[in-house]
Motif scaffolding. Structure first.
Motif, PDB file in Angstrom:
ATOM      1  N   ALA A 185       0.822  -1.219   0.000  1.00 57.12           N
ATOM      2  CA  ALA A 185       0.000   0.000   0.000  1.00 57.12           C
ATOM      3  C   ALA A 185       0.853   1.265   0.000  1.00 57.12           C
ATOM      4  O   ALA A 185       0.501   2.255   0.630  1.00 57.12           O
ATOM      5  N   GLU A 186       1.948   1.230  -0.683  1.00 50.61           N
ATOM      6  CA  GLU A 186       2.847   2.371  -0.938  1.00 50.61           C
ATOM      7  C   GLU A 186       3.624   2.855   0.278  1.00 50.61           C
ATOM      8  O   GLU A 186       4.831   3.047   0.208  1.00 50.61           O
ATOM      9  N   ASN A 187       2.972   3.040   1.434  1.00 55.15           N
ATOM     10  CA  ASN A 187       3.660   3.631   2.577  1.00 55.15           C
ATOM     11  C   ASN A 187       3.671   2.771   3.832  1.00 55.15           C
ATOM     12  O   ASN A 187       3.975   3.264   4.923  1.00 55.15           O
ATOM     13  N   PHE A 188       3.362   1.479   3.699  1.00 51.66           N
ATOM     14  CA  PHE A 188       3.323   0.614   4.876  1.00 51.66           C
ATOM     15  C   PHE A 188       4.137  -0.654   4.645  1.00 51.66           C
ATOM     16  O   PHE A 188       4.409  -1.040   3.505  1.00 51.66           O
ATOM     17  N   PHE A 189       4.506  -1.309   5.730  1.00 54.70           N
ATOM     18  CA  PHE A 189       5.228  -2.574   5.629  1.00 54.70           C
ATOM     19  C   PHE A 189       5.014  -3.392   6.902  1.00 54.70           C
ATOM     20  O   PHE A 189       4.744  -2.844   7.971  1.00 54.70           O
ATOM     21  N   VAL A 190       5.078  -4.704   6.745  1.00 54.53           N
ATOM     22  CA  VAL A 190       5.122  -5.611   7.885  1.00 54.53           C
ATOM     23  C   VAL A 190       6.565  -6.077   8.023  1.00 54.53           C
ATOM     24  O   VAL A 190       7.293  -6.164   7.035  1.00 54.53           O
ATOM     25  N   PHE A 191       6.988  -6.356   9.246  1.00 51.61           N
ATOM     26  CA  PHE A 191       8.372  -6.750   9.464  1.00 51.61           C
ATOM     27  C   PHE A 191       8.459  -7.834  10.532  1.00 51.61           C
ATOM     28  O   PHE A 191       7.548  -8.009  11.356  1.00 51.61           O
ATOM     29  N   GLY A 192       9.553  -8.564  10.513  1.00 51.77           N
ATOM     30  CA  GLY A 192       9.807  -9.581  11.518  1.00 51.77           C
ATOM     31  C   GLY A 192      11.301  -9.783  11.699  1.00 51.77           C
ATOM     32  O   GLY A 192      12.091  -9.539  10.773  1.00 51.77           O
ATOM     33  N   GLU A 193      11.692 -10.199  12.895  1.00 50.41           N
ATOM     34  CA  GLU A 193      13.103 -10.402  13.193  1.00 50.41           C
ATOM     35  C   GLU A 193      13.244 -11.469  14.272  1.00 50.41           C
ATOM     36  O   GLU A 193      12.470 -11.498  15.237  1.00 50.41           O
ATOM     37  N   PHE A 194      14.207 -12.357  14.088  1.00 51.60           N
ATOM     38  CA  PHE A 194      14.496 -13.391  15.085  1.00 51.60           C
ATOM     39  C   PHE A 194      15.992 -13.422  15.338  1.00 51.60           C
ATOM     40  O   PHE A 194      16.792 -13.392  14.400  1.00 51.60           O
ATOM     41  N   GLU A 195      16.346 -13.474  16.620  1.00 48.40           N
ATOM     42  CA  GLU A 195      17.754 -13.487  17.006  1.00 48.40           C
ATOM     43  C   GLU A 195      17.986 -14.572  18.050  1.00 48.40           C
ATOM     44  O   GLU A 195      17.202 -14.702  19.002  1.00 48.40           O
ATOM     45  N   SER A 196      19.045 -15.350  17.871  1.00 50.01           N
ATOM     46  CA  SER A 196      19.392 -16.402  18.815  1.00 50.01           C
ATOM     47  C   SER A 196      20.866 -16.284  19.171  1.00 50.01           C
ATOM     48  O   SER A 196      21.727 -16.329  18.281  1.00 50.01           O
ATOM     49  N   THR A 197      21.167 -16.097  20.457  1.00 48.01           N
ATOM     50  CA  THR A 197      22.549 -15.946  20.921  1.00 48.01           C
ATOM     51  C   THR A 197      22.779 -16.817  22.140  1.00 48.01           C
ATOM     52  O   THR A 197      21.840 -17.187  22.862  1.00 48.01           O
ATOM     53  N   GLU A 198      24.050 -17.122  22.404  1.00 53.53           N
ATOM     54  CA  GLU A 198      24.390 -17.949  23.561  1.00 53.53           C
ATOM     55  C   GLU A 198      25.843 -17.756  23.952  1.00 53.53           C
ATOM     56  O   GLU A 198      26.651 -17.221  23.188  1.00 53.53           O
TER      57      GLU A 198
END
Length: 200
Positions: free
Chosen positions: A60-73
């Motif tokens: 829709a020109e000016n919107f976005f969905v986002f996702g992020e996953f991080e795994s640390t140890e």
């Protein structure tokens, strides 16, 4: 990590006056990225390392969905600490000029911690939200910079406000390499990785 933080912050500040006059290459909000991450956890006085993957899909020109996953140890002296973080949400961007956008994000955040000392383990799961607002722009044909103020609330005294900054070098319209730094409360992390962008 302090040196990287200073260098990245200096680069963003130095290039800000040039963002509005950079070459006209539309920034994409459709991308996938992955890379290596190190996270300092002040609560435990430890530095964890691992990977981070994420992506965004503009619509829709000016919107976005986002996702992020991080795994640390980290594992040393018979003690191991594992941490997983995830955030998914919705964002929007508004052009302030040909090559600089005002960007906002809001999302659901989750943090999972597991401490294993050999004699037993302790697990903690926290969930909450994240909101962020900042600028994203181009400084020349190949360099992209971002800076945002971030607030994260995961409950149980894990609510704080900080910032994130990023710099990327675009090899072409599809591929870029970048470095990102985030400092919010007890957590500070530095990410180095690659991004594949789809058509804007």
């Amino acid at each position: 990590m302090k040196i990287a933080k200073a260098m990245l912050g200096g680069l963003v500040l130095a290039a800000t006056p040039f963002l509005a006059t950079a070459a006209d290459n539309a920034m994409s909000y459709r991308y996938l990225q992955a890379g290596y991450v190190e996270t300092d956890v002040d609560l435990f006085g430890e530095t964890l390392s691992g990977f981070n993957v994420g992506g965004s899909f503009g619509f829709a020109e000016n919107f976005f969905v986002f996702g992020e996953f991080e795994s640390t140890e980290i594992s040393e002296g018979g003690v191991s600490l594992e941490m997983d973080q995830m955030v998914v949400g919705l964002g929007g961007h508004y052009p302030l000029g040909e090559n600089i956008d005002l960007v906002g994000r809001i999302g659901a955040a989750e943090l999972d911690l597991e401490l294993d000392s050999g004699g037993g383990s302790i697990c903690g799961d926290e969930s909450g939200y994240l909101v962020a607002a900042g600028l994203r722009g181009q400084a020349g044909d190949s360099v992209e910079l971002e800076f945002a103020v971030v607030h994260q609330d995961l409950g149980n005294d894990l609510s704080d406000t900080g910032f994130e900054a990023a710099a990327r070098y675009h090899f072409n319209s599809d591929w870029a390499a970048g470095i990102e730094y985030q400092d919010v409360g007890d957590f500070s992390s530095i990410f180095a990785g690659v991004r594949y962008s789809f058509a804007p």
